[in-house]
Scaffold this motif. Structure first.
Motif, mmCIF file in Angstrom:
data_model
loop_
_atom_site.group_PDB
_atom_site.id
_atom_site.type_symbol
_atom_site.label_atom_id
_atom_site.label_comp_id
_atom_site.label_asym_id
_atom_site.label_seq_id
_atom_site.Cartn_x
_atom_site.Cartn_y
_atom_site.Cartn_z
ATOM 1 N N LEU A 124 0.823 -1.205 0.000
ATOM 2 C CA LEU A 124 0.000 0.000 0.000
ATOM 3 C C LEU A 124 0.860 1.260 0.000
ATOM 4 C CD1 LEU A 124 -2.785 -1.018 2.548
ATOM 5 C CD2 LEU A 124 -3.066 -0.671 0.076
ATOM 6 N N GLU A 125 1.978 1.223 0.726
ATOM 7 C CA GLU A 125 2.855 2.383 0.805
ATOM 8 C C GLU A 125 3.716 2.541 -0.443
ATOM 9 O OE1 GLU A 125 5.092 1.689 4.321
ATOM 10 O OE2 GLU A 125 3.465 2.248 5.685
ATOM 11 N N ASN A 126 3.936 1.442 -1.143
ATOM 12 C CA ASN A 126 4.804 1.467 -2.313
ATOM 13 C C ASN A 126 4.106 0.809 -3.497
ATOM 14 O OD1 ASN A 126 7.539 2.329 -0.931
ATOM 15 N ND2 ASN A 126 6.676 0.692 0.332
ATOM 16 N N PRO A 127 3.128 1.503 -4.083
ATOM 17 C CA PRO A 127 2.395 0.924 -5.223
ATOM 18 C C PRO A 127 3.338 0.511 -6.345
ATOM 19 C CG PRO A 127 1.353 2.953 -4.469
ATOM 20 C CD PRO A 127 2.670 2.854 -3.761
ATOM 21 N N GLY A 128 3.077 -0.657 -6.893
ATOM 22 C CA GLY A 128 3.917 -1.141 -7.985
ATOM 23 C C GLY A 128 5.122 -1.935 -7.537
ATOM 24 N N SER A 129 5.404 -1.929 -6.224
ATOM 25 C CA SER A 129 6.549 -2.693 -5.728
ATOM 26 C C SER A 129 6.161 -4.156 -5.534
ATOM 27 C CB SER A 129 7.040 -2.099 -4.406
ATOM 28 O OG SER A 129 6.044 -2.241 -3.402
ATOM 29 N N GLN A 130 7.148 -4.966 -5.209
ATOM 30 C CA GLN A 130 6.913 -6.382 -4.967
ATOM 31 C C GLN A 130 7.030 -6.687 -3.489
ATOM 32 O OE1 GLN A 130 9.676 -8.601 -7.424
ATOM 33 N NE2 GLN A 130 8.101 -8.931 -8.976
ATOM 34 N N ALA A 131 6.277 -7.694 -3.061
ATOM 35 C CA ALA A 131 6.401 -8.152 -1.680
ATOM 36 C C ALA A 131 7.671 -8.976 -1.542
ATOM 37 C CB ALA A 131 5.183 -9.000 -1.302
ATOM 38 N N SER A 132 8.228 -8.998 -0.351
ATOM 39 C CA SER A 132 9.463 -9.752 -0.131
ATOM 40 C C SER A 132 9.250 -11.252 -0.284
ATOM 41 C CB SER A 132 10.022 -9.453 1.264
ATOM 42 O OG SER A 132 9.107 -9.869 2.272
ATOM 43 N N CYS A 133 7.980 -11.686 -0.223
ATOM 44 C CA CYS A 133 7.682 -13.108 -0.385
ATOM 45 C C CYS A 133 7.266 -13.446 -1.816
ATOM 46 C CB CYS A 133 6.600 -13.545 0.599
ATOM 47 S SG CYS A 133 5.181 -12.440 0.690
ATOM 48 N N ASP A 134 7.517 -12.519 -2.755
ATOM 49 C CA ASP A 134 7.274 -12.789 -4.170
ATOM 50 C C ASP A 134 8.538 -13.410 -4.766
ATOM 51 O OD1 ASP A 134 4.796 -11.690 -3.889
ATOM 52 O OD2 ASP A 134 5.214 -9.868 -5.022
ATOM 53 N N PHE A 135 8.537 -14.723 -4.884
ATOM 54 C CA PHE A 135 9.727 -15.422 -5.376
ATOM 55 C C PHE A 135 9.631 -15.757 -6.864
ATOM 56 C CE2 PHE A 135 9.370 -16.587 -0.823
ATOM 57 C CZ PHE A 135 10.525 -15.969 -0.380
ATOM 58 N N SER A 136 8.418 -15.909 -7.360
ATOM 59 C CA SER A 136 8.206 -16.238 -8.765
ATOM 60 C C SER A 136 6.744 -15.972 -9.082
ATOM 61 C CB SER A 136 8.545 -17.713 -9.021
ATOM 62 O OG SER A 136 7.564 -18.561 -8.442
#
Length: 200
Positions: free
Chosen positions: A39-51
């Motif tokens: 929510l704070e960083n639209p367009g970013s990836q979550a740290s648990c996005d591995f693939s």
């Protein structure tokens, strides 16, 4: 009416509820933090996005990730406190009224049904396997089993003697029941998403 005196204090179940509650709460907390990050960083990836297959972001940002109008992990932050409290209270010697066990069983049943629905949505609709979500699945399934079997074997939930005896026997097989459940989910995920093919 107090719990029937047909069994000794369920110490093993109490310890499991504490462990499961702590793990489940931590998974919910981690997912909540990931959602705040997105929510704070639209367009970013979550740290648990591995693939594209193993990720949290798609799940968190989908409507399935906020079924009740707010992020699902918030439910976990509140809900996982209950098993910890119940487990600690049992170890401390507390005895709960029948109505309390009914409400606790209802809560565990709703959690189980919700998790089953989320598993189906994740595999069949979103096409992802969310790591922290899977941690929640891993602790919710056996927690539902042990609480349900406990209220059946002790007669807290009215049932014929044969069902109470069966529940008492199955209580010792809860780990196997959980493993079988995990295996079923894994087979379905493999058939639908080709997990092994995407990893290797």
């Amino acid at each position: 009416m107090p719990e029937p005196q047909t069994h000794q204090r369920p110490t093993v179940m109490a310890v499991w509820l504490i462990i499961a509650g702590v793990i489940g709460w931590w998974a919910a907390f981690s997912l909540t933090m990931e959602r705040l990050h997105l929510l704070e960083n639209p367009g970013s990836q979550a740290s648990c996005d591995f693939s594209p297959l193993v990720q949290c972001g798609k799940n968190l940002e989908s409507w399935q990730g906020s079924v009740f109008g707010f992020p699902n992990p918030i439910i976990g932050l509140a809900g996982w406190v209950a098993p910890v409290v119940v487990g600690v209270a049992i170890l401390a010697g507390a005895r709960f009224a029948r109505w309390f066990w009914w409400l606790f069983e209802l809560g565990m049943t709703l959690a189980f049904v919700f998790v089953m629905w989320l598993i189906a949505q994740s595999i069949f609709v979103l096409g992802t396997l969310c790591p922290w979500c899977m941690v929640t699945w891993v602790v919710t399934i056996p927690s539902f089993y042990v609480v349900t079997l406990h209220v059946l074997r002790t007669g807290i939930l009215p049932a014929p003697a044969s069902i109470r005896r069966g529940a008492d026997t199955l209580m010792g097989w809860t780990p196997l029941l959980a493993v079988i459940s995990y295996a079923i989910v894994a087979v379905i995920a493999q058939a639908r998403l080709d997990v092994l093919g995407s990893l290797f």
